[in-house]
Scaffold this motif. Sequence first.
Motif, short mmCIF file in Angstrom:
data_model
loop_
_atom_site.label_atom_id
_atom_site.label_comp_id
_atom_site.label_asym_id
_atom_site.label_seq_id
_atom_site.Cartn_x
_atom_site.Cartn_y
_atom_site.Cartn_z
N ARG A 71 0.93 -1.00 -0.06
CA ARG A 71 0.03 -0.01 0.06
C ARG A 71 0.88 1.13 0.02
NH1 ARG A 71 -4.80 -1.44 -1.92
NH2 ARG A 71 -5.44 -3.32 -0.71
N LYS A 72 1.92 1.29 -0.68
CA LYS A 72 2.87 2.45 -0.86
C LYS A 72 2.06 3.38 -1.69
CE LYS A 72 6.83 0.00 -0.79
NZ LYS A 72 8.38 0.07 -1.49
N LYS A 73 2.13 4.57 -1.43
CA LYS A 73 1.24 5.35 -2.38
C LYS A 73 1.76 5.81 -3.68
CE LYS A 73 -1.51 9.67 -1.97
NZ LYS A 73 -2.87 9.34 -1.38
N SER A 74 3.35 5.73 -3.60
CA SER A 74 4.24 5.78 -4.87
C SER A 74 3.88 4.53 -5.81
CB SER A 74 5.42 5.99 -4.37
OG SER A 74 6.00 4.84 -3.89
N SER A 75 3.78 3.40 -5.18
CA SER A 75 3.61 2.22 -6.15
C SER A 75 2.24 2.07 -6.59
CB SER A 75 3.65 1.02 -5.21
OG SER A 75 5.03 0.80 -5.02
N ILE A 76 0.97 2.81 -5.95
CA ILE A 76 -0.12 2.84 -6.54
C ILE A 76 -0.36 3.80 -7.54
CG2 ILE A 76 -2.48 3.33 -5.92
CD1 ILE A 76 -1.94 2.18 -3.16
N ILE A 77 0.27 5.01 -7.44
CA ILE A 77 0.19 6.18 -8.41
C ILE A 77 1.15 5.70 -9.61
CG2 ILE A 77 1.16 8.39 -8.91
CD1 ILE A 77 0.45 9.00 -5.83
N GLY A 78 2.26 4.86 -9.42
CA GLY A 78 2.96 4.44 -10.55
C GLY A 78 2.41 3.46 -11.39
N LEU A 79 1.42 2.62 -10.61
CA LEU A 79 0.70 1.83 -11.44
C LEU A 79 -0.27 2.15 -12.18
CD1 LEU A 79 -0.26 -1.16 -11.77
CD2 LEU A 79 -1.37 -1.28 -9.71
N TRP A 80 -0.96 3.19 -11.77
CA TRP A 80 -2.11 3.90 -12.55
C TRP A 80 -1.39 4.67 -13.58
CZ3 TRP A 80 -6.52 1.86 -12.99
CH2 TRP A 80 -6.93 0.95 -11.94
N ILE A 81 -0.43 5.37 -13.58
CA ILE A 81 0.15 5.95 -14.49
C ILE A 81 0.72 5.20 -15.57
CG2 ILE A 81 2.23 7.25 -15.08
CD1 ILE A 81 1.98 8.79 -12.43
N THR A 82 1.21 3.89 -15.16
CA THR A 82 1.43 2.80 -16.16
C THR A 82 0.14 2.34 -17.05
OG1 THR A 82 3.26 1.97 -14.91
CG2 THR A 82 2.80 0.79 -16.34
N THR A 83 -0.89 2.29 -16.18
CA THR A 83 -2.09 1.74 -16.97
C THR A 83 -2.47 2.70 -18.06
OG1 THR A 83 -2.68 0.41 -14.86
CG2 THR A 83 -4.34 0.82 -16.66
N VAL A 84 -2.38 3.99 -17.56
CA VAL A 84 -2.96 5.18 -18.41
C VAL A 84 -2.05 5.19 -19.92
CG1 VAL A 84 -3.48 7.48 -18.78
CG2 VAL A 84 -4.15 6.39 -16.72
N LEU A 85 -0.81 5.18 -19.43
CA LEU A 85 0.14 4.99 -20.70
C LEU A 85 -0.12 3.99 -21.59
CD1 LEU A 85 3.41 6.39 -19.10
CD2 LEU A 85 2.24 7.54 -20.67
N VAL A 86 -0.29 2.79 -21.14
CA VAL A 86 -0.29 1.36 -21.87
C VAL A 86 -1.62 1.81 -22.81
CG1 VAL A 86 -0.70 -0.97 -21.74
CG2 VAL A 86 1.14 0.20 -20.32
N PHE A 87 -2.66 1.77 -22.09
CA PHE A 87 -3.97 1.95 -22.89
C PHE A 87 -3.93 3.34 -23.59
CE2 PHE A 87 -5.62 -0.93 -19.30
CZ PHE A 87 -6.34 -1.82 -20.10
N GLY A 88 -3.46 4.17 -23.51
CA GLY A 88 -3.23 5.35 -24.43
C GLY A 88 -2.52 5.18 -25.62
N MET A 89 -1.44 4.41 -25.56
CA MET A 89 -0.67 3.84 -26.64
C MET A 89 -1.64 2.97 -27.58
SD MET A 89 3.38 3.34 -25.55
CE MET A 89 3.18 2.35 -23.83
N PHE A 90 -2.21 2.08 -26.87
CA PHE A 90 -3.09 1.01 -27.72
C PHE A 90 -4.35 1.60 -28.29
CE2 PHE A 90 -1.44 -2.64 -24.86
CZ PHE A 90 -0.81 -2.86 -25.58
N ILE A 91 -4.72 2.73 -27.54
CA ILE A 91 -5.99 3.64 -28.24
C ILE A 91 -5.45 4.49 -29.38
CG2 ILE A 91 -7.43 5.42 -27.84
CD1 ILE A 91 -7.91 4.40 -25.01
N TYR A 92 -4.23 5.02 -29.10
CA TYR A 92 -3.78 5.68 -30.39
C TYR A 92 -3.43 4.88 -31.58
CZ TYR A 92 -0.19 8.48 -33.09
OH TYR A 92 0.05 9.22 -34.07
N THR A 93 -2.81 3.42 -31.33
CA THR A 93 -2.75 2.41 -32.25
C THR A 93 -3.84 2.09 -32.91
OG1 THR A 93 -1.02 1.69 -31.22
CG2 THR A 93 -1.49 0.20 -32.80
N LEU A 94 -5.07 2.01 -32.09
CA LEU A 94 -6.33 1.41 -33.05
C LEU A 94 -6.92 2.62 -33.83
CD1 LEU A 94 -7.81 -0.80 -30.06
CD2 LEU A 94 -6.80 -1.39 -32.20
N MET A 95 -6.83 3.82 -33.68
CA MET A 95 -7.35 5.02 -34.38
C MET A 95 -6.84 5.22 -35.56
SD MET A 95 -8.16 7.87 -31.40
CE MET A 95 -9.83 7.67 -30.59
#
Length: 95
Positions: A71-95
């Motif tokens: 439950r480290k706050k930095s790990s949780i924030i890093g995970l969600w930033i990673t998730t947004v970046l990965v899904f952003g890359m995939f959405i950009y690829t599909l468009m």
Amino acid sequence: MIEKVSQLATIFSGFVATACCVGPLILVPLGLTGLAGGLAFYATKYQTLLIIVTFVLLAYSFYLVYRRKCRKKSSIIGLWITTVLVFGMFIYTLM
């Protein structure tokens, strides 16, 4: 520490999986046109496999952060930033 390595591996595999579209966008302005072309050529061959690897690494990152009660706050924030970046890359690829 292992959460950070897993998140960086997820971002890297997501970038390689979407290299056919995102790679030239980032590498050409840096003057790496040949690398962008080669990366795009090889990434399209293995795109499906790389997408699967990206999602497996993302699931592993979620496991490390939430299931192991890290439950480290930095790990949780890093995970969600990673998730947004990965899904952003995939959405950009599909468009």
